[in-house]
Design a protein around this motif. Structure first.
Motif, PDB file in Angstrom:
ATOM      1  N   VAL A   1       0.598  -1.613  -0.535  1.00  0.00           N
ATOM      2  CA  VAL A   1       0.285  -0.005  -0.196  1.00  0.00           C
ATOM      3  C   VAL A   1       1.158   1.427  -0.208  1.00  0.00           C
ATOM      4  N   VAL A   2       1.709   1.554   0.445  1.00  0.00           N
ATOM      5  CA  VAL A   2       2.526   2.642   1.030  1.00  0.00           C
ATOM      6  C   VAL A   2       3.372   2.766  -0.224  1.00  0.00           C
ATOM      7  N   ALA A   3       4.460   1.261  -0.482  1.00  0.00           N
ATOM      8  CA  ALA A   3       5.155   1.480  -1.822  1.00  0.00           C
ATOM      9  C   ALA A   3       3.855   1.505  -3.336  1.00  0.00           C
TER      10      ALA A   3
ATOM     11  N   PHE B   1     -10.168  -1.148   1.502  1.00  0.00           N
ATOM     12  CA  PHE B   1      -9.906  -0.307   2.862  1.00  0.00           C
ATOM     13  C   PHE B   1      -8.303  -0.007   2.279  1.00  0.00           C
ATOM     14  N   ASP B   2      -7.973  -1.151   1.528  1.00  0.00           N
ATOM     15  CA  ASP B   2      -5.589  -0.839   1.308  1.00  0.00           C
ATOM     16  C   ASP B   2      -6.292   0.577   0.418  1.00  0.00           C
ATOM     17  N   VAL B   3      -7.684  -0.357  -0.932  1.00  0.00           N
ATOM     18  CA  VAL B   3      -7.646   0.583  -1.555  1.00  0.00           C
ATOM     19  C   VAL B   3      -7.020   1.881  -1.969  1.00  0.00           C
TER      20      VAL B   3
ATOM     21  N   LEU C   1      -4.208   5.576  -2.548  1.00  0.00           N
ATOM     22  CA  LEU C   1      -5.324   6.664  -3.258  1.00  0.00           C
ATOM     23  C   LEU C   1      -4.343   7.641  -1.567  1.00  0.00           C
ATOM     24  N   GLY C   2      -4.720   7.605  -0.458  1.00  0.00           N
ATOM     25  CA  GLY C   2      -4.141   8.884   0.441  1.00  0.00           C
ATOM     26  C   GLY C   2      -2.651   8.324   0.445  1.00  0.00           C
ATOM     27  N   PHE C   3      -2.184   7.595   0.111  1.00  0.00           N
ATOM     28  CA  PHE C   3      -0.557   7.824  -0.012  1.00  0.00           C
ATOM     29  C   PHE C   3       0.094   7.911  -0.934  1.00  0.00           C
ATOM     30  N   GLY C   4      -0.600   7.972  -2.154  1.00  0.00           N
ATOM     31  CA  GLY C   4      -0.485   8.928  -3.416  1.00  0.00           C
ATOM     32  C   GLY C   4      -0.806  10.366  -3.206  1.00  0.00           C
TER      33      GLY C   4
END
Lengths: 500, 326, 149
Positions: A208-210, A412-414, A418-421
């Motif tokens: 998710v972070v990467a 939720f991971d998706v 987006l948030g980390f994007g």
């Protein structure tokens, strides 16, 4: 002599038509799965685990291992072409690989990656063959203080790799470490910083972070840019192959990277993550071309790839001889062995010689297959960059979403991706680098665990970290890297000379 | 060669193949949820059983890992599923004994599941480094009492069975103030906890016997105690009955299959039959016994009784030692 | 102080704020433990303070150097990606994976507007078919192709 006998046994076991087929299927599948963003070796190995039940133990392990290091080969492709690395080590490759692609040298970067990976893999196998029995105990010499020091070294290396200054690099490492604390604390069971969201209890996923920091932010930044990447006008054999000047810059870095990777790979968990960063940081210090680092230096692609693949091979030493899996992927492979009634441990090499040496032999064969397989594929991959952005990036966006979603089947991971994007895009605008954040994030939980454990064992005495020779040495190297980078002695010297 | 190709295609074909259509249950593939990660002990057990059952159950069994929150995510998914028998859970000591006993805020209780059969028992062994001064479990207890805070034990995490189990054993031997008498090192799993014993970081580990066996056989570790009623192959250590603590026999790992509480009688009855046949499969028995487990199929009634008893035993220890987490 | 410098300072300032937020959270909400038995709040407290300090140093460094222009965010691209990922998340839950893949591509290309309608539709259809072939047929991911999950 005993080694030759063992290798003969191994090659005899690994060169039957059945084993060769299994090995080929493994590396082929690994390469393709590794190329898909977000779907790394873990997903591929998990997918094949049930299939491996029906195979004999040797074949099962050769198949899964092939997928594993095949995916390591393939994993760098997406980071070089599109700047979307799925792992910390691939994010190091992207530092110079992506600039090379932007300059129209994607093919060269991919060929060098295949060759560096091959060198790293072979060096790793040699280390494994020669030193496995001796190295089996090595990981045991490493207590919590030493593991802590290894990770500090990795983090310092990560702050040095970027080109935005030590302070900004360190700040990103800290931010990564802090994001890594989100979720349930292993030591106490207390929940930290989840804001009451149950999906955050197990922490934020690495992918998710990467995918957010690199992938999504790259899509935002590029989709409305030039309609096409710069690709050399003719995609012929010549334009894809490295030129003579490139070749002279391969052997040294490849061997140094392999050495660094082989060493760190034997330390379960932390070692594999830090190998590429440490290799890159060291090379950047000693290279004659240090100004090119970050702008498409050949060494910047060769070192992390050779380090990463050497570590991928030597990581089998603690996994097989101690039963300590360094990563979730390795844990799956242990599971595959156990299903066949083979328990990893100190007696594995003596009790199952044809399994162990057959695996070693299959690594050599598999790496050769990967080299032969990957070079012709380079032309195909490089063509991806000819697809107009308006078509390419929507496809990439779907792949990112799917990759993230497939890991836990959790939407939720998706959203989090987006948030980390958005975070990654904001960081881009303000010139903060994502690679140090990523490694801080990965090492955060481990570094905390080992720090707290070391303090527990020393009864609260922080001097333990400099009293033990192993950790003292590693911390001294880390400090030296940091001081050298902060002071930049050459510039100081020049300034002094000028003023004198 | 031929077997390999067959095997490689077999996995792909499993989904495609299905038995001739029947009107009754099951008419479509059955989801089998493993609430823990792939490659772990539960996963291995689950996949071995699913493979053994593939010839018996007329529909494909789709095993998937739904990990998270120490098994709670997958467990809740099955609890909330329809009781039509198309969604079942591989329940484990962690998700259905230890967690419910330790965590009163868990989003589910064991009553919310209908067990169709516990089929696997994993005895616990206590091991120390072979260089250790401890030769019997009594040696260790004496040291703990003489030097509170001087003995360190490792576990697979806060609230894991090795964590609670070690405390249970110390409690049975009359150690008081356990939280301060010993130092706990939680690690990320059984393997890492054993490594801590090998490194000398931890003095003792009490957990599933199987991962410790190769180290015992290699002479690197010494077993002090096993929680089975009879001595175990490959582990030369007294049983809890021999040391006069038969109540510790409750300290075992287990795996079983459960559905939501409203699971249909029809499905439950069929699963009872399938399991009785499936656990006879030689390949399944080979995999589980090689992993140090004892295959023991309990009837649905016995399974419920067993799971409830195990919960009560653990719950009593948790309350007595104030181990609840929130 | 000019506008560019002010905007540039927002980055380091955000770091200070995040660092202080983590530190305060650990101080107030988590057990710090003792030096021997460090609690769950000890490390985040320390790291939060270090992050805030590093942010402050970066702020000063920024003020001492010539101001660097922070580029304007590309709101159009941000909207496209936001809409795309949101479409994926919402449609996968409601309609299944393949409609989601189709919708994601369609939504994103529509916001960007570089492709003609026919191009958008055929790209979306192509991606949906590709996803089905590679991920569902090839990799056998346990995700529903159609229908609510």
């Amino acid at each position: 002599m005993e080694l030759l006998g063992n290798l003969a046994l191994g090659f005899a076991a690994a060169t039957t038509l059945e084993m060769l087929t299994v090995c080929f299927v493994g590396v082929l599948l690994g390469t393709f799965v590794g190329v898909l963003p977000g779907i790394g070796p873990l997903a591929a190995v998990a997918m094949l685990l049930p299939v491996s039940f029906h195979l004999p133990a040797e074949a099962a392990l050769i198949l899964l291992a092939g997928v594993y290091y095949g995916a390591e080969y393939g994993g760098s492709t997406a980071s070089i072409l599109l700047n979307i690395p799925g792992t910390p080590s691939a994010s190091v490759t992207a530092l110079d690989g992506f600039p090379m692609a932007q300059k129209g040298r994607a093919g060269v970067a991919l060929v060098l990656t295949a060759i560096a990976s091959f060198v790293g893999g072979i060096v790793g196998v040699i280390v494994m063959a020669l030193l496995s029995p001796a190295l089996a105990g090595f990981a045991l010499q490493f207590g919590p203080a030493e593991y802590f020091a290894v990770m500090v070294l990795g983090l310092v290396a990560a702050t040095v790799v970027g080109g935005r200054g030590i302070v900004r690099g360190l700040a990103m490492v800290c931010l990564g470490l802090l994001l890594g604390t989100i979720g349930v604390d292993v030591n106490s069971g207390a929940t930290r910083f989840t804001g009451g969201i149950p999906d955050l209890r197990d922490g934020i996923g690495l992918v998710v972070v990467a995918m957010g920091l690199f992938g999504v932010s790259e899509v935002i930044a590029s989709i409305r840019g030039n309609t096409r990447h710069k690709v050399s006008q003719k995609l012929n054999w010549r334009s894809l192959m490295p030129n003579r000047a490139d070749w002279t810059r391969v052997p040294g870095p490849a061997l140094r990277g392999s050495a660094v990777g082989s060493f760190f790979g034997t330390l379960p968990g932390a070692g594999q993550t830090v190998a590429s960063f440490v290799g890159y940081a060291v090379e950047k210090r000693i290279s004659r071309n240090k100004d090119q680092f970050g702008h498409g230096a050949v060494e910047g692609v060769v070192v992390p790839e050779s380090a990463n693949n050497a570590a991928a091979q030597t990581a089998f030493i603690p996994t097989l001889t101690l039963g300590i899996p360094g990563s979730t992927t390795m844990a799956l492979m242990l599971g595959a062995l156990m299903i066949h009634g083979i328990t990893p441990g100190p007696r594995l090499i003596t009790d199952h010689p044809s399994l162990f040496w057959g695996l070693v032999a299959s690594f050599v064969i598999g790496n050769l297959m990967l080299l032969v397989l990957n070079i012709p594929l380079v032309g195909l991959w490089a063509r991806i960059l000819r697809v107009p952005h308006a078509m390419l990036y929507p496809i990439v966006a779907v792949l990112i979403c799917l990759g993230v979603y497939s890991l836990r089947l959790n939407l939720f991971d998706v959203w989090l991706t987006l948030g980390f994007g958005l975070l990654g895009y904001v960081m881009r605008l303000w010139r903060f680098e994502p690679a140090p954040l990523l490694i801080g994030f990965v090492l955060g939980p481990m570094i905390e665990e080992y720090f707290r454990r070391a303090m527990l064992l020393s009864r609260g005495d922080p001097l333990v970290f400099i009293e033990r020779p192993g950790s003292a040495t590693l911390l001294a190297i880390a400090l030296m890297l940091l001081v050298l980078a902060a002071l930049q002695p050459k510039k100081l010297l020049l300034r002094l000379l000028k003023s004198a | 060669m031929k077997t390999t190709l067959t095997a490689l295609t077999l996995g792909a074909a499993t989904l495609a193949l299905s038995a001739p259509a029947v009107a009754e249950y099951p008419t479509r593939p059955i989801q089998m949820i493993v609430p823990f990660g792939a490659g772990g002990a539960t996963d291995i057990s689950a996949r071995a059983l699913a493979t053994a059952l593939s010839d018996i159950v007329p529909q494909p069994l789709v095993v998937s890992n739904r990990t998270g929150a120490g098994g709670a995510t997958g467990s809740v998914a099955v609890r909330d599923a329809d009781g039509d028998g198309y969604t079942l859970l591989f329940a484990r000591v962690g998700s259905h004994t230890v967690n419910p006993a330790m965590n009163p805020n868990l989003p589910y209780t064991i009553d919310e599941f209908r067990f169709v059969g516990v089929y696997e028992i994993n005895p616990v062994a206590c091991v120390v480094n072979s260089n250790s001064d401890f030769h019997t479990i009594e040696d260790l207890i004496e040291r703990v009492q003489a030097d509170p805070g001087g003995v360190i034990f490792s576990s697979a995490g806060v609230g894991s069975m090795p964590h609670i189990g070690t405390m249970m054993i110390l409690d049975a031997f009359g150690v008081e103030d356990i939280a301060d008498a010993v130092i706990h090192i939680p690690t990320e799993g059984d393997g890492a906890a054993l490594t801590a014993v090998l490194q000398g970081t931890s003095d003792i580990f009490c957990g599933s016997a199987s991962p410790a066996v190769p180290f015992i056989q290699a002479g690197q570790m010494r077993p002090l105690l096993v929680t089975s009623s009879e001595r175990l192959d490959g582990i030369d250590a007294p049983t809890v009955e021999e040391v006069g603590k038969p109540e510790l026999r409750a300290l075992v790992g287990w795996t079983g299959i459960a559905g939501p509480a409203d699971l249909s009688d029809e499905a439950a009855a069929l699963w009872g039959e399938w399991l009785a046949e499936g656990v006879q499969n030689t390949e399944f028995l080979r995999i589980l016994t090689a992993g140090g487990s004892v295959v023991e199929l309990m009837s649905p009634e016995d399974s419920v009784q067993f799971v409830n008893d195990a919960y009560e035993t653990f719950r009593a220890v948790v309350v007595a030692l104030d181990l609840e987490i929130d | 102080m000019d506008r560019a410098r002010l905007t540039d300072a927002l980055g380091p300032l955000a770091l200070v704020a995040i660092g202080l937020a983590f530190a305060t959270g650990s101080w107030l909400g988590l057990d710090l433990g003792t030096l021997r038995r460090l609690g769950p709040g000890a490390l985040p407290l320390g790291l939060g303070l270090i992050l805030a300090t590093l942010g402050a140093i970066a702020l000063v460094q920024g003020l001492l150097q010539p101001a660097e222009q922070v580029p304007r965010p590309d709101l159009h691209a941000l909207a496209a990606v936001g809409v795309a990922i949101a479409t994926f998340a919402v449609l996968t839950e409601r309609l299944g994976l393949l409609p989601a893949a189709f919708g994601t591509v369609l939504a994103m290309t529509t916001v960007i507007g570089d492709l003609p309608w026919l191009g958008r539709l055929s790209l979306a259809l192509g991606v949906a078919i590709g996803v089905w072939a590679v991920f569902l047929l090839g990799l056998r991911l346990p995700i529903r192709a159609f229908g609510a999950g």
